[in-house]
Structures are given as C-alpha cells and as structure tokens.
Design a protein around this motif. Structure first.
Motif, short mmCIF file in Angstrom:
data_model
loop_
_atom_site.label_atom_id
_atom_site.label_comp_id
_atom_site.label_asym_id
_atom_site.label_seq_id
_atom_site.Cartn_x
_atom_site.Cartn_y
_atom_site.Cartn_z
N GLY A 30 0.72 -0.86 0.31
CA GLY A 30 0.29 0.06 -0.09
C GLY A 30 0.90 1.14 -0.12
N GLU A 31 1.43 1.25 0.70
CA GLU A 31 2.83 2.34 0.60
C GLU A 31 3.55 2.17 -0.39
N ALA A 34 0.62 4.12 -3.30
CA ALA A 34 0.89 5.45 -1.98
C ALA A 34 1.80 6.85 -2.91
N CYS A 37 0.75 7.03 -6.85
CA CYS A 37 -0.29 7.92 -7.35
C CYS A 37 -0.33 8.79 -6.28
N MET A 39 -0.93 9.82 -3.94
CA MET A 39 -1.28 9.95 -2.82
C MET A 39 -0.52 9.65 -0.88
N SER A 40 -1.60 9.47 0.34
CA SER A 40 -1.22 8.94 1.25
C SER A 40 -1.08 7.47 1.65
N GLN A 41 -0.07 6.40 1.91
CA GLN A 41 -1.12 5.37 2.85
C GLN A 41 -2.34 5.36 3.57
N LYS A 43 -4.70 7.34 3.12
CA LYS A 43 -5.87 7.36 2.15
C LYS A 43 -6.05 6.11 1.18
N ILE A 44 -4.72 5.52 1.61
CA ILE A 44 -6.06 3.77 -0.13
C ILE A 44 -5.63 3.06 1.57
N SER A 45 -5.70 3.21 2.38
CA SER A 45 -5.72 1.76 3.41
C SER A 45 -7.01 1.96 3.54
N ASP A 58 -9.47 10.05 -8.40
CA ASP A 58 -8.66 8.56 -7.80
C ASP A 58 -8.78 7.52 -8.58
N ILE A 62 -5.01 5.82 -9.42
CA ILE A 62 -5.02 4.05 -8.98
C ILE A 62 -4.80 2.63 -9.86
#
Length: 228
Positions: A30-31, A34, A37, A39-41, A43-45, A58, A62
């Motif tokens: 996920g990191e 992120a 993309c 994005m923050s990890q 937010k992905i989570s 978004d 992704i």
C-alpha cells in the motif's frame, strides 16, 4: 440510478475489494502504491477497506499506477461513477459547496457515453430551467445563499450542453411524483414541464435507435398549481 442504501454499500465494497485485489496481484504494498499515485498510504488503506469512497479521478490514478488492462479499467471506472453518484446527498453538496458538486457532476457526465437516470422524486439538473433550478437550490443552502446559489445555478445550466452532444445517449425515467412535486410557482412549474417536453423531442442525431428521450407521464391537473 439506484439509490437504495444496501445497493450503495455493495457497490462501495465491490470497488474497494477490486482495487485491493489488483494491488496485491501487482505485487505492490500500500505504501508503494501510494507513492506512485501521489496519495497518502492512509488514504489508500481507507479506500481499500471501504472506509473512504474514492473519486473517479482517484480510481483513474490508482488503476494507471497498477497498469490495469483497459477493459478492467473501464469496468471499474463505471463502478466508481455509479458509487459516487449514488453516495452523494444534498447535505454533502451544501457542506462542500454546491458549485463544486455541479462541476464534479459535469465531469462525470462529460466522461460518460451512456447515462440512465431514474428520478423518483424530482427532475435531474440536466432537465432544469433556470428559475426551477434557483428554487430547488435556494432551499438547500443555509449560508451565503445568494452567492453560492447563483454560481451553482450557472454551473447547472452549463452542464446541459452535454445533451446536445451526438456521441452521448441519455435515458430519463421520471415517476409521476417527480413531475408533480410543486417546488415552485405554477408559472415556473408549467415552464419546467414544457421544457422537459421540449427536451424529449430533441432531434435524433445518431439515428432512430439512439433517441435522447425524456420519459414521463402526462400531467393532468384538476386545479391550478398554487404558488409556494
């Protein structure tokens, strides 16, 4: 357009599960996703666990980062559009700003080829005349209504240009309640009904099998509509 809460929850869960499965299949943490993309990890989570509903943009970012095949990308973008439209509420519109929500809806409409609207309570903004839009939006906004409503109405009217795009196909299914709900004066309501009838007769630019038609029952009144 389906609006039942159970349907909304299922679409949101399906989208979250699909995005997580694609990330795992790509062998990314996920990191790492992120970072790709921007994005923050966190937010992905939240997206993958269904705690946050991703926007269409978004999801595009992704899927692009994962290198997803085109056919899968299109399928998930359709799911993301449906989930976002179904999830939106007028309370959320007022909170983030009506003008910005109109801009988001315009982007969704311009990126879609086929749009089907089921309208159980009121006509969609694509079918509003200016005065009807002013009436419906004014009752929604609690703070600074004159400025926010003015911008939102203008954005709503601008959205309607997509109706004349020959590459788009629209279906509008309205219940009798959607047509009869008196949200404005009798003069405005009459003009609104006449406008929807006019839209239903727009010239067919894509051939007889692609008619952009408004489907609504005839409006028979035993007495004039009373002003609000």
């Amino acid at each position: 357009m389906t609006i039942e809460p159970e349907h909304q929850a299922r679409e949101r869960k399906d989208l979250a599960g699909a995005l997580k499965d694609l990330r795992l299949a790509a062998g990314l943490s996920g990191e790492r996703l992120a970072v790709r993309c921007n994005m923050s990890q966190t937010k992905i989570s939240r997206i993958e666990t269904g705690r946050a509903l991703p926007t269409v943009i978004d999801v595009e970012r992704i899927l692009a980062a994962l290198g997803t095949p085109q056919e899968v990308t299109q399928e998930l973008l359709v799911l993301a559009r449906r989930a976002n439209v179904d999830y939106a509420s007028w309370r959320a519109y007022a909170r983030v700003g009506l003008y910005h929500k109109q801009a988001e809806l315009r982007a969704l409409e311009q990126s879609s080829r086929v749009m089907r609207h089921f309208l159980p309570a009121a006509p969609t903004g694509l079918l509003h005349i200016r005065e009807y839009a002013e009436q419906t939006l004014t009752r929604t906004v609690a703070s600074e209504p004159s400025r926010d409503v003015s911008r939102a109405v203008e954005a709503r009217i601008e959205r309607q240009a997509v109706l004349d795009n020959p590459s788009r196909n629209f279906t509008f299914l309205l219940t009798e309640q959607a047509v009869r709900w008196r949200r404005a004066s009798s003069r405005i309501m009459a003009a609104q009904c006449a406008h929807m009838a006019d839209v239903s007769m727009k010239p067919n630019r894509q051939g007889p099998r692609r008619d952009r038609r408004v489907q609504a029952p005839p409006l028979h009144l035993s007495r004039p509509l009373s002003p609000p």
